[in-house]
Scaffold this active site. Sequence first.
Site, PDB file in Angstrom:
ATOM      1  N   LYS A  66     -14.724  16.928  -2.883  1.00 26.75           N
ATOM      2  CA  LYS A  66     -14.688  16.092  -3.987  1.00 26.75           C
ATOM      3  C   LYS A  66     -13.701  14.513  -4.307  1.00 26.75           C
ATOM      4  CE  LYS A  66     -10.279  16.915  -5.742  1.00 26.75           C
ATOM      5  NZ  LYS A  66      -9.073  18.185  -5.642  1.00 26.75           N
ATOM      6  N   HIS A 481       7.083  -5.847  -2.052  1.00 23.23           N
ATOM      7  CA  HIS A 481       6.685  -6.912  -3.420  1.00 23.23           C
ATOM      8  C   HIS A 481       5.440  -7.380  -2.428  1.00 23.23           C
ATOM      9  CE1 HIS A 481       7.255  -9.009  -6.624  1.00 23.23           C
ATOM     10  NE2 HIS A 481       6.899  -9.938  -6.183  1.00 23.23           N
TER      11      HIS A 481
END
Length: 546
Positions: A66, A481
């Site tokens: 999967k 970030h």
Amino acid sequence: MGGDTTTYEFDLVVIGGGSGGSGAARRSALWGAKVALVDCGFDFETGIRRGAGVGGTCVNVGCIPKKLMFTAASLYESIHGHAEVATGNGITVGDVKFDWATLKKGRDAYVDRASNAYKRNWGKEGIEVVLGMAKLKDPHTVEVLLNDGEQMQRAMRSGATRTLAAKYVLVCVGGAPSYPDVPGAREYCITSDGFWDLEKQPTKAAVIGAGYIAVEMAGILSAFGTETTLVCRGKTPLRNKMEFDGTIVEKLVEEINNHGPTLVPNSTPAGFFEAEDGTITVSTTDGATLAGFDCVMLAIGRAPLTQDIGLKECGVALDKKGYVIVDEFERTNIPSILALGDCTSSGWELTPVALSTARRLGDRLFGGAPWSRLSYDKIPTVVFSHPPIGQVGLTEDAARAEFGDAVGVDALTAGGMGFAFNPDPAKKVKTTLKLVHVGDDRRIVGLHILGPFADEMIQGFAVAVQMGATVRDFHATVGLHPTMAEEIISFGGGRAWGLDKDRKKPERPPYADPTYAKPVISLAQASLGAALLAALAFAAGRFIKA
């Protein structure tokens, strides 16, 4: 467990070579136990699976293939279709083509290597592997109808058997896809197991079901360009709000409506029929018809493979659905018979849960740790939808049922930078984040993510939730970030971040609070100190006696 002093051929006989059975067998063998593992091999000559294959559901017809298909589908949809971002990033791909046969060949080879690795690891641990169909004859005895390595049905015609006796018998037989009791289901439909046998990509497919397997399979087919319809009997897929958070499901439905597949809610199949052109028609209980499918896949749930293996005859208690009833230590009502994994009443049909449970069981039986067991609290899980869902802990509804008005929620939906240049702004894939916390200290009891790479993000955050992190701890952590993951600790850097429970006053991080009492020593240090004191006391005692 128990005071049985009888000498048996084996310490442990394991029935089933999937994640749970393999994990328990290997762990027990590492502790020096003599272990036999019975696995039924692979397919009958008829093509009907009697067992997923060595390694179980996960390796052969579950998680591993999967994820390979999901990865390929995600790559394809990033350069073609509604979620395409290549063009907006200045990437000219040309004539995009997908070849099902090439992917299937690579996937099947990968699965074969993974399955063979199980066999090698059993050999390394000295586990005796017996291929065939197992049946309990009594609480300590297993009879195996042998499969000599050829096609199972042919091999079993000989009727050759082997009897295995053990102090403990562990049942890890797993489950198999269910069929609805409606006309044409078995004649015209495949299950999620049959998906892996498809030689050609379906042109138009229907997936029947509302659980995570249905959502995953429909998403994969749709991403590859198959005209796909997801038929579910409720208002939404993943509708159990104690299991899947309502906000996440709501946003998933929005993503499905934006990118596919076609969702047909509140619809229950009444029958499946072959049309004159050879395609399949689905009739529903409300009189509607869905037509023109060259593939209809059933993903309506799985049933435990506990019938006809002697459990009832040995007095083992089963629930009304056939699951083996076990306690928190995987014990049945028969002292020598244990069970774990998808065939039990534990409620968690997940590979890592079976594996973790299995290892702790081995530690308990043969490693001198009678208290060892898995805690079923705060287990993380992933749904490989498009985009994927990652979650750990309680949904908002479950938390409110347990903690009432003490529950608080932070939630955010935003478009990630990865889809900033999607040619169609309305088709940008969104990410939804949700924290569920409790009490004045805002201890996090649930964390839910819907969005790209949620499957990778959730693992690290699950450690924090497992350790009892609070919102304040999250606020005290420096973000990476620019990432979507940083939004989980700051929620957009807006007014919620760094403020107290009422979101009115700034709140210092724990380590900057003068009232914060940092632990002086760790548990490991305390244990070492206690051991040293004991050794000194022992030595002092010997010195005084001398």
